[in-house]
Design a protein around this motif. Structure first.
Motif, PDB file in Angstrom:
ATOM      1  N   ARG A   1       0.825  -1.210   0.000  1.00 48.60           N
ATOM      2  CA  ARG A   1       0.000   0.000   0.000  1.00 48.60           C
ATOM      3  C   ARG A   1       0.861   1.263   0.000  1.00 48.60           C
ATOM      4  N   LEU A   2       1.995   1.179   0.685  1.00 49.32           N
ATOM      5  CA  LEU A   2       2.901   2.335   0.759  1.00 49.32           C
ATOM      6  C   LEU A   2       3.371   2.740  -0.639  1.00 49.32           C
ATOM      7  N   ARG A   3       3.782   1.742  -1.439  1.00 49.01           N
ATOM      8  CA  ARG A   3       4.290   2.042  -2.778  1.00 49.01           C
ATOM      9  C   ARG A   3       3.218   2.748  -3.615  1.00 49.01           C
ATOM     10  N   GLU A   4       1.987   2.265  -3.505  1.00 51.05           N
ATOM     11  CA  GLU A   4       0.873   2.888  -4.238  1.00 51.05           C
ATOM     12  C   GLU A   4       0.618   4.304  -3.748  1.00 51.05           C
ATOM     13  N   GLN A   5       0.617   4.462  -2.403  1.00 48.24           N
ATOM     14  CA  GLN A   5       0.311   5.767  -1.805  1.00 48.24           C
ATOM     15  C   GLN A   5       1.348   6.816  -2.218  1.00 48.24           C
ATOM     16  N   VAL A   6       2.604   6.433  -2.176  1.00 49.71           N
ATOM     17  CA  VAL A   6       3.672   7.377  -2.509  1.00 49.71           C
ATOM     18  C   VAL A   6       3.556   7.819  -3.970  1.00 49.71           C
ATOM     19  N   LYS A   7       3.330   6.853  -4.847  1.00 52.26           N
ATOM     20  CA  LYS A   7       3.191   7.192  -6.276  1.00 52.26           C
ATOM     21  C   LYS A   7       1.999   8.112  -6.505  1.00 52.26           C
ATOM     22  N   TYR A   8       0.905   7.799  -5.826  1.00 53.28           N
ATOM     23  CA  TYR A   8      -0.323   8.585  -5.962  1.00 53.28           C
ATOM     24  C   TYR A   8      -0.103  10.028  -5.498  1.00 53.28           C
ATOM     25  N   CYS A   9       0.574  10.203  -4.362  1.00 52.59           N
ATOM     26  CA  CYS A   9       0.812  11.550  -3.825  1.00 52.59           C
ATOM     27  C   CYS A   9       1.713  12.348  -4.764  1.00 52.59           C
ATOM     28  N   TYR A  10       2.721  11.681  -5.281  1.00 55.21           N
ATOM     29  CA  TYR A  10       3.664  12.345  -6.181  1.00 55.21           C
ATOM     30  C   TYR A  10       2.951  12.821  -7.453  1.00 55.21           C
ATOM     31  N   ARG A  11       2.101  11.946  -7.954  1.00 55.79           N
ATOM     32  CA  ARG A  11       1.356  12.242  -9.177  1.00 55.79           C
ATOM     33  C   ARG A  11       0.363  13.380  -8.950  1.00 55.79           C
ATOM     34  N   SER A  12      -0.234  13.457  -7.737  1.00 54.18           N
ATOM     35  CA  SER A  12      -1.408  14.304  -7.540  1.00 54.18           C
ATOM     36  C   SER A  12      -1.130  15.641  -6.860  1.00 54.18           C
ATOM     37  N   SER A  13       0.053  15.828  -6.268  1.00 51.55           N
ATOM     38  CA  SER A  13       0.260  17.053  -5.492  1.00 51.55           C
ATOM     39  C   SER A  13       1.610  17.695  -5.798  1.00 51.55           C
ATOM     40  N   SER A  14       1.542  18.987  -6.141  1.00 49.85           N
ATOM     41  CA  SER A  14       2.785  19.718  -6.430  1.00 49.85           C
ATOM     42  C   SER A  14       3.644  19.822  -5.169  1.00 49.85           C
TER      43      SER A  14
ATOM     44  N   LEU B   1      -3.325  18.596  -0.932  1.00 52.08           N
ATOM     45  CA  LEU B   1      -4.582  17.931  -1.328  1.00 52.08           C
ATOM     46  C   LEU B   1      -4.319  17.132  -2.608  1.00 52.08           C
ATOM     47  N   CYS B   2      -4.765  15.896  -2.628  1.00 52.47           N
ATOM     48  CA  CYS B   2      -4.461  15.017  -3.763  1.00 52.47           C
ATOM     49  C   CYS B   2      -5.682  14.701  -4.615  1.00 52.47           C
ATOM     50  N   CYS B   3      -6.862  15.109  -4.175  1.00 55.09           N
ATOM     51  CA  CYS B   3      -8.044  14.835  -4.992  1.00 55.09           C
ATOM     52  C   CYS B   3      -8.634  16.167  -5.458  1.00 55.09           C
TER      53      CYS B   3
END
Ligand SMILES: [Zn+2]
Length: 455
Positions: A28-41, A94-96
């Motif tokens: 889950r960590l790997r997914e979360q980190v990628k998601y945050c990087y993609r979604s937040s400046s 904020l990521c969403c």
């Protein structure tokens, strides 16, 4: 006690070994980190500053090696920035999309502009509610039970637990703490709750108020348990004992800073530490730093440090490497009382409550622990008097203590000397004690202050 084999809120985890749970977290960590990087400046900037790439963060060890990305101050700055640049106060982390936000909450004790650390999508709420509800389930709250729930409600973070109580089919009787003791006690008498969730100081306050307002002792409400949070108290043996004697039921300590590190104690006479029942939702039990240097502290039985939170599977405002300011002690052995196999913790204090007296770090809870041992000669209510801004205190440290009801004026000097000696033995500081009458220190409906600031 074999009340439950359902240790974790996510049933999948109950069949996994500790190692497999770690693997589950890391996935889950790997997914979360990628998601945050993609979604937040903001997170992209933090990774750049750290000289790291999201794909480098594969394990908890990799995560521990990252520097702190966020704390309360940074979060506030992010909120100020997002108000200016994005037209919302939820922060640049904020990521969403803002229109996906389903629920928000903030903390009641903050000064300055509020930070919406509790910002959730609908999926977030469902995910977290299961963990929040399982805490209550762990100690016997079941479908159909009524739970008297007294906190500052509405936009405030404690309201989140209402989602958890409803999730397990129990019925919250939710009363805003600002409504006053008459309303609280009248509803308690009328609705016959099986459990009560509130703060330690409010639970203590109601003991005194019940005979006067509803003409009965709180024990006659016949509750099955109290779930308390928001203050250090249940982990002080005398406080736990006093509450259990008065209410005639077990008292539990629970926690979920920013909806993370969701935890509760089990039924045991001795304080057993709060059990981390939702390790799939964050890595808070796995990441500690020294509160001063922010360098990693090794996770081993009894380790003390500032908790660092990283969310797992959050959508709206996931936190990566968030230094909470909460100083905790982690226990890695399984619980001697209920067999819980995961990690447990005890909250020691807030990093901003820490005092430094002659170079030694002192937490107010440690002083309170010593003072409480002298009840009923003292009430346990106390203030630490600060003449200058903390953390540094020029000795002697000044304490204001309430003496017990049966104590004569002539006894106070001797009692003060005995308490000062006990504090000196335990903490290597010799305080000056100023006595005040029982019930003269103001009690708050939210968090009773430990400091009296004279600066
Ligand atoms: Zn236990």
């Amino acid at each position: 006690m074999a009340l439950n084999r359902e240790y974790y809120s996510n049933p999948v985890l109950n069949n996994l070994t500790e190692e497999q749970i770690t693997n589950y977290q890391e996935e889950r960590l790997r997914e979360q980190v990628k998601y945050c990087y993609r979604s937040s400046s903001f997170y992209r900037k933090k990774f750049k500053e750290a000289g790291a790439r999201p794909e480098d963060i594969r394990t908890l060890t990799d995560l521990r090696a990252l520097p702190i990305f966020l704390n309360k101050d940074q979060e506030r700055q992010n909120a100020i920035k997002s108000v200016e640049t994005e037209g919302h106060p939820f922060g640049t982390h904020l990521c969403c999309p803002p229109e996906e936000i389903y629920l928000i909450g903030t903390t009641s004790g903050t000064t300055g502009i509020p930070t919406f650390t509790y910002t959730f999508t609908k999926n977030d709420v469902e995910l977290i509610a299961r963990g929040l509800g399982h805490r209550f389930y762990y100690n016997g709250v079941r479908k159909g039970d009524r739970v008297l729930f007294i906190f500052a409600l509405g936009i405030y973070a404690t309201s989140m637990s209402l989602w958890g109580i409803r999730d397990i089919g129990a019925l919250p009787v939710d009363i805003d703490a600002r409504a006053g003791s008459e309303i609280m006690l009248t509803f308690a008498k009328l609705t016959k709750p099986a459990f009560m969730a509130t703060t330690v100081s409010l639970a203590e306050y109601l003991i005194r108020k019940a005979p006067e307002i509803i003409k009965m002792e709180v024990a006659e409400l016949r509750m099955k348990g109290l779930m308390l949070t928001g203050e250090i108290g249940v982990n002080i043996p005398e406080v736990k004992k006093r509450l259990e004697m008065s209410y005639g039921c077990p008292v539990y300590d629970y926690w979920a800073p920013a909806g993370h590190a969701i935890s509760i104690t089990c039924r045991s006479d001795e304080y057993s530490g709060m059990h981390g029942i939702a390790p799939d939702l964050c890595t808070g039990f796995e990441d500690l730093v020294d509160p001063e240097s922010k360098k990693p502290v090794a996770i081993e039985d009894g380790a003390i440090g500032e908790m660092v939170i990283t969310s797992l599977k959050r959508e709206a405002a996931p936190l990566l490497k968030y230094a909470t300011g909460d100083i905790v002690q982690i226990f890695t052995s399984s619980c001697p009382f209920c067999g819980f196999p995961g990690k447990r913790l005890k909250v020691i204090g807030r990093s901003d409550d820490m005092l430094i007296v002659k170079g030694v770090n002192i937490y107010p809870s440690a002083i309170k622990n010593v003072v409480e041992a002298f009840t009923p000669s003292v009430t346990g209510e106390m203030r630490i008097i600060l003449d200058n801004p903390p953390p540094r205190v020029v000795p002697p440290l000044k304490l204001k203590l309430e003496h017990g009801t049966g104590i004569a004026k002539a006894e106070l000097e001797g009692l003060g000397a005995t308490i000062a000696k006990a504090i000196h033995e335990k903490l290597k500081l010799r305080p000056i004690i100023d006595w005040v009458a029982p019930n003269s220190l103001e009690k708050s409906n939210r968090k009773t202050p430990i400091f009296e600031k004279r600066f």
